[in-house]
Design an enzyme around this catalytic site. Structure first.
Site, PDB file in Angstrom:
ATOM      1  N   ASP A  25       0.836  -1.195   0.000  1.00 12.77           N
ATOM      2  CA  ASP A  25       0.000   0.000   0.000  1.00 12.77           C
ATOM      3  C   ASP A  25       0.872   1.246   0.000  1.00 12.77           C
ATOM      4  O   ASP A  25       1.812   1.354   0.785  1.00 12.77           O
ATOM      5  CB  ASP A  25      -0.917  -0.004   1.233  1.00 12.77           C
ATOM      6  CG  ASP A  25      -2.062   0.985   1.085  1.00 12.77           C
ATOM      7  OD1 ASP A  25      -2.435   1.309  -0.063  1.00 12.77           O
ATOM      8  OD2 ASP A  25      -2.586   1.428   2.121  1.00 12.77           O
ATOM      9  N   HIS A  64      -4.492  13.891   1.081  1.00 16.48           N
ATOM     10  CA  HIS A  64      -4.703  13.025   2.241  1.00 16.48           C
ATOM     11  C   HIS A  64      -3.485  13.080   3.164  1.00 16.48           C
ATOM     12  O   HIS A  64      -3.613  13.278   4.374  1.00 16.48           O
ATOM     13  CB  HIS A  64      -4.961  11.585   1.784  1.00 16.48           C
ATOM     14  CG  HIS A  64      -4.986  10.582   2.908  1.00 16.48           C
ATOM     15  ND1 HIS A  64      -6.059  10.456   3.758  1.00 16.48           N
ATOM     16  CD2 HIS A  64      -4.066   9.681   3.328  1.00 16.48           C
ATOM     17  CE1 HIS A  64      -5.806   9.502   4.650  1.00 16.48           C
ATOM     18  NE2 HIS A  64      -4.601   9.018   4.407  1.00 16.48           N
ATOM     19  N   GLU A  78     -10.741   3.919   3.579  1.00 20.20           N
ATOM     20  CA  GLU A  78      -9.821   4.718   2.768  1.00 20.20           C
ATOM     21  C   GLU A  78     -10.134   4.464   1.303  1.00 20.20           C
ATOM     22  O   GLU A  78     -10.097   3.319   0.841  1.00 20.20           O
ATOM     23  CB  GLU A  78      -8.355   4.371   3.066  1.00 20.20           C
ATOM     24  CG  GLU A  78      -7.912   4.835   4.457  1.00 20.20           C
ATOM     25  CD  GLU A  78      -6.411   4.812   4.661  1.00 20.20           C
ATOM     26  OE1 GLU A  78      -5.730   3.989   4.004  1.00 20.20           O
ATOM     27  OE2 GLU A  78      -5.914   5.614   5.485  1.00 20.20           O
ATOM     28  N   GLU A 132      -9.216   4.175  -2.248  1.00 16.42           N
ATOM     29  CA  GLU A 132      -7.975   3.967  -2.993  1.00 16.42           C
ATOM     30  C   GLU A 132      -8.274   3.268  -4.315  1.00 16.42           C
ATOM     31  O   GLU A 132      -9.348   2.697  -4.504  1.00 16.42           O
ATOM     32  CB  GLU A 132      -6.991   3.079  -2.195  1.00 16.42           C
ATOM     33  CG  GLU A 132      -6.642   3.617  -0.817  1.00 16.42           C
ATOM     34  CD  GLU A 132      -5.412   2.946  -0.211  1.00 16.42           C
ATOM     35  OE1 GLU A 132      -4.639   2.304  -0.961  1.00 16.42           O
ATOM     36  OE2 GLU A 132      -5.232   3.070   1.021  1.00 16.42           O
ATOM     37  N   ASP A 180      -9.031   0.424   1.924  1.00 12.93           N
ATOM     38  CA  ASP A 180      -8.050   0.017   2.935  1.00 12.93           C
ATOM     39  C   ASP A 180      -8.607   0.386   4.311  1.00 12.93           C
ATOM     40  O   ASP A 180      -8.239   1.397   4.903  1.00 12.93           O
ATOM     41  CB  ASP A 180      -6.727   0.744   2.655  1.00 12.93           C
ATOM     42  CG  ASP A 180      -5.665   0.420   3.682  1.00 12.93           C
ATOM     43  OD1 ASP A 180      -5.689  -0.685   4.235  1.00 12.93           O
ATOM     44  OD2 ASP A 180      -4.803   1.291   3.931  1.00 12.93           O
ATOM     45  N   ARG A 189      -8.133   3.817  13.267  1.00 10.21           N
ATOM     46  CA  ARG A 189      -7.262   4.970  13.548  1.00 10.21           C
ATOM     47  C   ARG A 189      -6.718   4.956  14.973  1.00 10.21           C
ATOM     48  O   ARG A 189      -5.592   5.440  15.209  1.00 10.21           O
ATOM     49  CB  ARG A 189      -8.043   6.267  13.312  1.00 10.21           C
ATOM     50  CG  ARG A 189      -8.637   6.417  11.935  1.00 10.21           C
ATOM     51  CD  ARG A 189      -7.595   6.428  10.852  1.00 10.21           C
ATOM     52  NE  ARG A 189      -8.188   6.628   9.519  1.00 10.21           N
ATOM     53  CZ  ARG A 189      -7.506   6.466   8.385  1.00 10.21           C
ATOM     54  NH1 ARG A 189      -6.238   6.098   8.417  1.00 10.21           N
ATOM     55  NH2 ARG A 189      -8.098   6.649   7.224  1.00 10.21           N
ATOM     56  N   GLN A 232      -3.990   2.395  15.129  1.00 10.99           N
ATOM     57  CA  GLN A 232      -2.860   2.888  14.340  1.00 10.99           C
ATOM     58  C   GLN A 232      -2.025   3.892  15.140  1.00 10.99           C
ATOM     59  O   GLN A 232      -0.794   3.827  15.163  1.00 10.99           O
ATOM     60  CB  GLN A 232      -3.407   3.540  13.065  1.00 10.99           C
ATOM     61  CG  GLN A 232      -2.347   3.970  12.059  1.00 10.99           C
ATOM     62  CD  GLN A 232      -2.981   4.567  10.797  1.00 10.99           C
ATOM     63  OE1 GLN A 232      -4.205   4.592  10.647  1.00 10.99           O
ATOM     64  NE2 GLN A 232      -2.156   5.046   9.896  1.00 10.99           N
ATOM     65  N   LYS A 241      -4.354  -1.999   9.997  1.00 13.98           N
ATOM     66  CA  LYS A 241      -4.591  -1.979   8.560  1.00 13.98           C
ATOM     67  C   LYS A 241      -4.790  -3.366   7.961  1.00 13.98           C
ATOM     68  O   LYS A 241      -5.277  -3.472   6.837  1.00 13.98           O
ATOM     69  CB  LYS A 241      -3.378  -1.346   7.860  1.00 13.98           C
ATOM     70  CG  LYS A 241      -3.129   0.095   8.229  1.00 13.98           C
ATOM     71  CD  LYS A 241      -3.940   1.008   7.351  1.00 13.98           C
ATOM     72  CE  LYS A 241      -3.510   2.445   7.487  1.00 13.98           C
ATOM     73  NZ  LYS A 241      -4.316   3.312   6.605  1.00 13.98           N
ATOM     74  N   THR A 255      -9.139  -5.877   3.737  1.00 15.32           N
ATOM     75  CA  THR A 255      -9.067  -4.913   2.638  1.00 15.32           C
ATOM     76  C   THR A 255     -10.089  -5.358   1.602  1.00 15.32           C
ATOM     77  O   THR A 255     -10.127  -6.535   1.250  1.00 15.32           O
ATOM     78  CB  THR A 255      -7.656  -4.905   1.998  1.00 15.32           C
ATOM     79  OG1 THR A 255      -6.693  -4.611   3.016  1.00 15.32           O
ATOM     80  CG2 THR A 255      -7.549  -3.863   0.893  1.00 15.32           C
ATOM     81  N   GLU A 299     -10.404  12.577   7.707  1.00  4.50           N
ATOM     82  CA  GLU A 299     -10.304  13.932   7.164  1.00  4.50           C
ATOM     83  C   GLU A 299     -11.657  14.658   7.235  1.00  4.50           C
ATOM     84  O   GLU A 299     -11.725  15.822   7.610  1.00  4.50           O
ATOM     85  CB  GLU A 299      -9.837  13.867   5.707  1.00  4.50           C
ATOM     86  CG  GLU A 299      -8.438  13.331   5.555  1.00  4.50           C
ATOM     87  CD  GLU A 299      -8.144  12.917   4.120  1.00  4.50           C
ATOM     88  OE1 GLU A 299      -8.352  11.732   3.789  1.00  4.50           O
ATOM     89  OE2 GLU A 299      -7.736  13.781   3.332  1.00  4.50           O
TER      90      GLU A 299
HETATM   91 CA    CA Z   1      -4.022   3.103   2.867  1.00  2.00          CA
END
Ligand code: CA
Length: 429
Positions: free
Chosen positions: A128, A135, A200, A202, A234, A238, A241, A254, A258, A375
């Site tokens: 990834d 971002h 996320e 992507e 993804d 948070r 993380q 993570k 996925t 975000e």
């Molecule tokens: Ca990612």
């Protein structure tokens, strides 16, 4: 390379393909499917509301050996030179546009709604990246307001090795992860369901022909190693993380799940939608020569519109349409897909056919194009109020996130990627 297979006037004898927003005859994406009558996973091509079974017609396709088209994954097909897949595309296009083939091929068309889709490849490795500069900047600001982007960001596509085993197809529910998060009361952890589960937005890059260990990929050759693109979510915890990521980077926050969309939209199909990479802002450094190619800069950016929608359990029960959280452009990527591939192999790391590379979260410059709740809610400080009246800082159990992408250009048929969606289930007890 734009050719007759991109002609907007071309039509297929598969009636549902005409004006299909995702799978007109100009797209022809590859995937793996099975059906109630035949539960063996096999290669198919999406055409309108149908899937053409390539394994069943393998002996009449002259460009690819039949034993490659009867595999249960796309790996062997992707390992072939790009020119072979282009020839296959040309033959499929001819078969599906010439109505005299209808009597012979109609028996091998399956209703997409009745088919079961499977992962397109046996994914050996998943990496990834982090090339969505808005971002990276938005997230960086939450931790380092004065210095959101670190010094390396504009010199190389940042990435980390992900986990292939937990990649799942659209539709498979996501179990909220348990894990360690930092206590609000000090530097000690609490263990339990993630409180800050996020998505996320992507894109996934499917690797075609690989490179031998020790042999880098020149930027001018990167395109022939890219077989196609899919959508990729993804999922990210948070809170896990923030506690675990230093000093080695993302790990359990993570790798629990996925989600990808089922169809490999080929580089050939995307040719009309490749566009110039936006010029680097004045003052940004010139990348090192191994990452720079004038042709790539002139036409190596993906011209895709990306969208994220949320449906809560309450909305679903009330029959309310999904709520659009964001819409943006894939060209917000700071590095091209060719630069990503070239950088990955620049140390001699070998990429294999069927490997998957995530781009990183693709956010645009304004909040209506942000690609994560981290975000959109400013780290949870400004929760969103949905039209249903519900409040969201991060995802709740029962929420469904769906990603969509569309390739649009005047004079060309619009093509799509199918759906990349999943619902959040409560954590394991
Ligand atoms: Ca990612």
């Amino acid at each position: 390379m734009i050719d007759h297979t991109h002609n907007i006037a071309a039509t297929s004898w598969v009636a549902s393909a005409a004006g299909h927003p995702q799978f007109p005859v100009q797209n022809l994406p590859f995937g793996i499917f099975s059906s109630a009558q035949n539960p063996i996973p096999r290669i198919g091509v999406a055409i309108g509301d149908h899937i053409l079974d390539l394994s069943a017609i393998a002996d009449r396709l002259d460009n690819v050996a039949a034993n490659i088209l009867t595999q249960p994954t796309l790996n062997a097909l992707l390992a072939l030179p790009q020119s072979v897949r282009r020839a296959l595309r040309h033959q499929l296009f001819a078969l599906l546009t010439d109505a005299t083939n209808q009597p012979n091929l109609a028996p091998y068309l399956h209703s997409a709604s009745a088919a079961i889709l499977h992962l397109p490849t046996r994914i050996g490795d998943y990496t990834d990246f982090y090339v969505g500069i808005h971002h990276a900047s938005n997230v960086g600001k939450q931790f380092r307001p004065e210095n959101p982007l670190l010094a390396n960001y504009k010199h190389l596509p940042i990435g980390y090795h992900g986990r292939a085993s937990s990649i799942r197809l659209s539709g498979e529910p996501v179990r909220r992860p348990n894990g360690q998060r930092k206590s609000p009361d000090g530097d000690f952890p609490l263990f339990g369901p993630s409180q800050r589960l996020d998505y996320e937005l992507e894109l996934g890059i499917w690797i075609g022909e690989g490179n031998a260990l020790g042999q880098p990929i020149a930027i001018a050759d990167a395109g022939r190693h890219i077989a196609g693109i899919c959508l990729l979510n993804d999922w990210s915890a948070r809170d896990l993380q923030a506690w675990e990521y230093q000093p080695l980077g993302p790990f359990l926050a993570k790798n629990f799940h996925t989600t990808i969309s089922p169809w490999l939209v080929t580089s050939e199909a995307l040719a009309p939608f490749m566009t110039a990479q936006p010029a680097r802002p004045v003052g940004d450094p010139q990348p090192l020569p191994y990452l720079w190619d004038a042709t790539d800069q002139a036409g190596g950016a993906l011209g895709l519109v990306l969208e994220v929608c949320l449906t809560t359990a309450n909305m679903r029960a009330a029959g309310v349409s999904p709520y659009r959280l964001s819409q943006g452009q894939a060209s917000a990527m700071y590095w091209t897909i060719a630069q990503i591939v070239t950088h990955h192999a620049s140390n001699g790391c070998n990429l294999n056919a069927g490997d998957l590379l995530g781009t990183g979260t693709i956010s645009g410059p304004t909040p209506d194009s942000y690609g994560s709740l981290l975000e959109l809610s400013h780290g949870g400080k400004t929760p969103l109020t949905l039209p249903s009246g519900e409040i969201r800082s991060f995802l709740e159990n029962g929420d469904t996130i769906s990603l969509h992408a569309s390739a649009q250009r005047d004079g060309y048929a619009t093509i799509g990627f199918g759906e990349c969606q999943a619902v959040i289930l409560p954590a394991a007890s």
